[in-house]
Design a protein around this motif. Structure first.
Motif, PDB file in Angstrom:
ATOM      1  N   GLU A 188       0.816  -1.214   0.000  1.00 37.81           N
ATOM      2  CA  GLU A 188       0.000   0.000   0.000  1.00 37.81           C
ATOM      3  C   GLU A 188       0.855   1.273   0.000  1.00 37.81           C
ATOM      4  O   GLU A 188       0.540   2.230  -0.697  1.00 37.81           O
ATOM      5  N   VAL A 189       1.944   1.287   0.770  1.00 33.76           N
ATOM      6  CA  VAL A 189       2.761   2.499   0.812  1.00 33.76           C
ATOM      7  C   VAL A 189       3.518   2.705  -0.495  1.00 33.76           C
ATOM      8  O   VAL A 189       4.048   3.791  -0.747  1.00 33.76           O
TER       9      VAL A 189
ATOM     10  N   THR B 284      -7.106 -12.278  23.466  1.00 36.26           N
ATOM     11  CA  THR B 284      -6.072 -11.321  23.835  1.00 36.26           C
ATOM     12  C   THR B 284      -4.692 -11.997  23.808  1.00 36.26           C
ATOM     13  O   THR B 284      -4.575 -13.219  23.717  1.00 36.26           O
ATOM     14  N   VAL B 285      -3.647 -11.179  23.921  1.00 36.67           N
ATOM     15  CA  VAL B 285      -2.289 -11.709  23.986  1.00 36.67           C
ATOM     16  C   VAL B 285      -2.170 -12.670  25.161  1.00 36.67           C
ATOM     17  O   VAL B 285      -1.592 -13.761  25.037  1.00 36.67           O
ATOM     18  N   GLN B 286      -2.714 -12.288  26.310  1.00 37.83           N
ATOM     19  CA  GLN B 286      -2.627 -13.156  27.485  1.00 37.83           C
ATOM     20  C   GLN B 286      -3.378 -14.464  27.274  1.00 37.83           C
ATOM     21  O   GLN B 286      -2.890 -15.535  27.650  1.00 37.83           O
ATOM     22  N   GLU B 287      -4.553 -14.391  26.673  1.00 36.77           N
ATOM     23  CA  GLU B 287      -5.323 -15.611  26.431  1.00 36.77           C
ATOM     24  C   GLU B 287      -4.595 -16.535  25.460  1.00 36.77           C
ATOM     25  O   GLU B 287      -4.565 -17.754  25.650  1.00 36.77           O
ATOM     26  N   LEU B 288      -3.986 -15.953  24.439  1.00 34.24           N
ATOM     27  CA  LEU B 288      -3.232 -16.764  23.480  1.00 34.24           C
ATOM     28  C   LEU B 288      -1.992 -17.369  24.137  1.00 34.24           C
ATOM     29  O   LEU B 288      -1.631 -18.514  23.862  1.00 34.24           O
ATOM     30  N   ALA B 289      -1.351 -16.585  25.004  1.00 38.20           N
ATOM     31  CA  ALA B 289      -0.197 -17.109  25.736  1.00 38.20           C
ATOM     32  C   ALA B 289      -0.613 -18.264  26.632  1.00 38.20           C
ATOM     33  O   ALA B 289       0.087 -19.289  26.725  1.00 38.20           O
ATOM     34  N   ASP B 290      -1.746 -18.112  27.298  1.00 36.47           N
ATOM     35  CA  ASP B 290      -2.232 -19.167  28.184  1.00 36.47           C
ATOM     36  C   ASP B 290      -2.548 -20.453  27.420  1.00 36.47           C
ATOM     37  O   ASP B 290      -2.384 -21.556  27.945  1.00 36.47           O
ATOM     38  N   ILE B 291      -2.997 -20.309  26.179  1.00 41.66           N
ATOM     39  CA  ILE B 291      -3.265 -21.484  25.350  1.00 41.66           C
ATOM     40  C   ILE B 291      -1.957 -22.187  25.005  1.00 41.66           C
ATOM     41  O   ILE B 291      -1.910 -23.407  24.852  1.00 41.66           O
ATOM     42  N   GLY B 292      -0.869 -21.379  24.898  1.00 42.41           N
ATOM     43  CA  GLY B 292       0.446 -21.979  24.693  1.00 42.41           C
ATOM     44  C   GLY B 292       1.061 -21.778  23.331  1.00 42.41           C
ATOM     45  O   GLY B 292       1.951 -22.538  22.939  1.00 42.41           O
ATOM     46  N   ILE B 293       0.625 -20.757  22.587  1.00 42.13           N
ATOM     47  CA  ILE B 293       1.191 -20.560  21.254  1.00 42.13           C
ATOM     48  C   ILE B 293       2.525 -19.812  21.347  1.00 42.13           C
ATOM     49  O   ILE B 293       2.882 -19.250  22.382  1.00 42.13           O
ATOM     50  N   ALA B 294       3.255 -19.782  20.222  1.00 38.57           N
ATOM     51  CA  ALA B 294       4.617 -19.237  20.225  1.00 38.57           C
ATOM     52  C   ALA B 294       4.763 -17.898  19.503  1.00 38.57           C
ATOM     53  O   ALA B 294       5.798 -17.240  19.657  1.00 38.57           O
ATOM     54  N   ARG B 295       3.750 -17.480  18.737  1.00 42.19           N
ATOM     55  CA  ARG B 295       3.932 -16.270  17.916  1.00 42.19           C
ATOM     56  C   ARG B 295       2.590 -15.577  17.676  1.00 42.19           C
ATOM     57  O   ARG B 295       1.590 -16.248  17.384  1.00 42.19           O
ATOM     58  N   ILE B 296       2.605 -14.247  17.792  1.00 43.05           N
ATOM     59  CA  ILE B 296       1.412 -13.436  17.572  1.00 43.05           C
ATOM     60  C   ILE B 296       1.789 -12.271  16.668  1.00 43.05           C
ATOM     61  O   ILE B 296       2.816 -11.627  16.862  1.00 43.05           O
ATOM     62  N   SER B 297       0.955 -11.993  15.675  1.00 42.93           N
ATOM     63  CA  SER B 297       1.210 -10.865  14.779  1.00 42.93           C
ATOM     64  C   SER B 297      -0.090 -10.109  14.531  1.00 42.93           C
ATOM     65  O   SER B 297      -1.170 -10.567  14.903  1.00 42.93           O
ATOM     66  N   VAL B 298       0.022  -8.936  13.887  1.00 38.85           N
ATOM     67  CA  VAL B 298      -1.167  -8.124  13.630  1.00 38.85           C
ATOM     68  C   VAL B 298      -1.331  -7.762  12.157  1.00 38.85           C
ATOM     69  O   VAL B 298      -2.257  -7.047  11.793  1.00 38.85           O
ATOM     70  N   GLY B 299      -0.424  -8.243  11.296  1.00 38.56           N
ATOM     71  CA  GLY B 299      -0.546  -7.944   9.869  1.00 38.56           C
ATOM     72  C   GLY B 299      -0.546  -6.448   9.595  1.00 38.56           C
ATOM     73  O   GLY B 299       0.264  -5.712  10.171  1.00 38.56           O
ATOM     74  N   PRO B 300      -1.454  -5.960   8.737  1.00 32.50           N
ATOM     75  CA  PRO B 300      -1.460  -4.536   8.384  1.00 32.50           C
ATOM     76  C   PRO B 300      -2.203  -3.638   9.382  1.00 32.50           C
ATOM     77  O   PRO B 300      -2.534  -2.501   9.075  1.00 32.50           O
ATOM     78  N   ARG B 301      -2.459  -4.133  10.576  1.00 35.57           N
ATOM     79  CA  ARG B 301      -3.245  -3.370  11.555  1.00 35.57           C
ATOM     80  C   ARG B 301      -2.611  -2.024  11.894  1.00 35.57           C
ATOM     81  O   ARG B 301      -3.311  -1.018  12.037  1.00 35.57           O
ATOM     82  N   MET B 302      -1.272  -1.960  12.006  1.00 36.36           N
ATOM     83  CA  MET B 302      -0.605  -0.698  12.314  1.00 36.36           C
ATOM     84  C   MET B 302      -0.796   0.304  11.177  1.00 36.36           C
ATOM     85  O   MET B 302      -1.051   1.492  11.408  1.00 36.36           O
ATOM     86  N   TRP B 303      -0.682  -0.181   9.947  1.00 38.84           N
ATOM     87  CA  TRP B 303      -0.873   0.703   8.783  1.00 38.84           C
ATOM     88  C   TRP B 303      -2.313   1.228   8.741  1.00 38.84           C
ATOM     89  O   TRP B 303      -2.540   2.423   8.506  1.00 38.84           O
ATOM     90  N   LYS B 304      -3.275   0.366   8.981  1.00 44.25           N
ATOM     91  CA  LYS B 304      -4.679   0.786   8.954  1.00 44.25           C
ATOM     92  C   LYS B 304      -4.963   1.823  10.034  1.00 44.25           C
ATOM     93  O   LYS B 304      -5.690   2.800   9.796  1.00 44.25           O
ATOM     94  N   ALA B 305      -4.375   1.639  11.220  1.00 45.44           N
ATOM     95  CA  ALA B 305      -4.554   2.612  12.298  1.00 45.44           C
ATOM     96  C   ALA B 305      -3.945   3.961  11.906  1.00 45.44           C
ATOM     97  O   ALA B 305      -4.526   5.023  12.164  1.00 45.44           O
ATOM     98  N   ALA B 306      -2.772   3.917  11.277  1.00 45.18           N
ATOM     99  CA  ALA B 306      -2.115   5.153  10.838  1.00 45.18           C
ATOM    100  C   ALA B 306      -2.947   5.864   9.781  1.00 45.18           C
ATOM    101  O   ALA B 306      -3.074   7.095   9.803  1.00 45.18           O
ATOM    102  N   MET B 307      -3.526   5.111   8.860  1.00 43.09           N
ATOM    103  CA  MET B 307      -4.338   5.718   7.809  1.00 43.09           C
ATOM    104  C   MET B 307      -5.614   6.341   8.384  1.00 43.09           C
ATOM    105  O   MET B 307      -6.064   7.388   7.911  1.00 43.09           O
ATOM    106  N   ARG B 308      -6.187   5.714   9.404  1.00 42.85           N
ATOM    107  CA  ARG B 308      -7.365   6.320  10.051  1.00 42.85           C
ATOM    108  C   ARG B 308      -6.984   7.639  10.702  1.00 42.85           C
ATOM    109  O   ARG B 308      -7.746   8.611  10.652  1.00 42.85           O
ATOM    110  N   ALA B 309      -5.796   7.683  11.312  1.00 40.55           N
ATOM    111  CA  ALA B 309      -5.341   8.918  11.949  1.00 40.55           C
ATOM    112  C   ALA B 309      -5.125  10.014  10.913  1.00 40.55           C
ATOM    113  O   ALA B 309      -5.504  11.177  11.130  1.00 40.55           O
ATOM    114  N   VAL B 310      -4.539   9.663   9.766  1.00 36.77           N
ATOM    115  CA  VAL B 310      -4.338  10.646   8.692  1.00 36.77           C
ATOM    116  C   VAL B 310      -5.690  11.155   8.184  1.00 36.77           C
ATOM    117  O   VAL B 310      -5.876  12.358   7.957  1.00 36.77           O
ATOM    118  N   GLU B 311      -6.634  10.242   8.017  1.00 43.99           N
ATOM    119  CA  GLU B 311      -7.964  10.622   7.533  1.00 43.99           C
ATOM    120  C   GLU B 311      -8.640  11.592   8.498  1.00 43.99           C
ATOM    121  O   GLU B 311      -9.191  12.629   8.093  1.00 43.99           O
TER     122      GLU B 311
END
Length: 257
Positions: A53-54, A214-241
């Motif tokens: 997108e950028v 949530t991060v804590q709930e996922l940690a409690d389940i026992g997974i090893a990796r969490i990501s957010v994909g383009p969520r940071m970009w979408k938040a930034a674009m909402r702020a620009v808008e």
């Protein structure tokens, strides 16, 4: 300065079931600097959708050269903060898979996302082909001198076909072929995440979604990796808008007086 394989091992060792590596995915040097400067950040990861997108592109149109050019700039920031970088490499660019892996490593990446959805057809690669592509990516990294290169093998079996059983089958095969973790994308219930985490020995990547586990709930389940994909970009674009609307609406009102 750490060698490429030492950085990859650093990234690999951050994948601990029950103490997940959490990524606030970045897409340019500015976001990389912000995230890398946070003491709670231990590694960086790109999101191909946001990188595309950028650059004025749709995600499927992000070519290898444009992606790698962005990776070089982001990797430079990551290196200054001594934080390894994982690169979203989509499906590995078809027949250019080995070239793509070598390019990611040369640009400063220590790992990658590798999808099993063929970008040309929009369908899943056949099971055997998808597994072989993970094996080929691992071999290419080893040949490039980075045997600890982290492959986060993504399956879209749930996203495209609503097939959790196929996701389990593919994920187990990806891990056996050399993947570090399996990323299952699509609508997952808590029971689904629990099942996948158990099947993969915790070496599971889940996307953190608004209103979801949530991060804590996922940690409690026992997974090893969490990501957010383009969520940071979408938040930034909402702020620009929002900010641009305030500014321009105020200017319009002034002119109307």
């Amino acid at each position: 300065m750490a060698s490429p394989d030492e950085r990859a091992l650093q990234l690999r060792n951050l994948h601990i079931p029950g103490k997940p590596l959490v990524f606030a995915n970045v897409y340019d040097p500015c976001t990389a600097r912000i995230v890398a400067s946070n003491p709670s950040s231990t590694a960086l990861a790109t999101a191909s959708y946001a990188v595309a997108e950028v650059h004025g592109l749709a995600d499927p149109d992000l070519d290898l050269e444009t992606n790698i050019a962005a990776v070089r700039r982001i990797a430079s920031v990551a290196a200054k903060h001594n934080k390894p970088l994982s690169v979203d490499m989509q499906d590995g660019y078809g027949s250019r898979l080995e070239e793509a892996i070598e390019s990611v490593i040369a640009a400063g990446g220590s790992g990658c996302n590798l999808e099993d959805q063929d970008s040309e057809t929009g369908r899943l690669f056949p099971h055997d082909v998808a597994v072989e592509r993970v094996r080929r990516a691992k071999a290419a990294a080893t040949k490039a001198g980075v045997p600890n290169f982290v492959i986060n093998a993504r399956t879209d079996a749930v996203l495209l076909n609503k097939d959790l059983e196929d996701a389990v089958k593919r994920g187990k095969a990806f891990l056996e072929a050399g993947a570090t973790t399996v990323f299952v994308w699509g609508g997952l219930s808590r029971a689904d995440v629990e099942r996948l985490s158990k099947e993969f020995g915790g070496m599971l990547n889940v996307s953190l979604l608004p209103g979801g586990l949530t991060v804590q709930e996922l940690a409690d389940i026992g997974i090893a990796r969490i990501s957010v994909g383009p969520r940071m970009w979408k938040a930034a674009m909402r702020a620009v808008e929002e900010e641009s609307k305030k500014l321009l609406d105020a200017y319009s009102a002034m002119r109307a007086e």
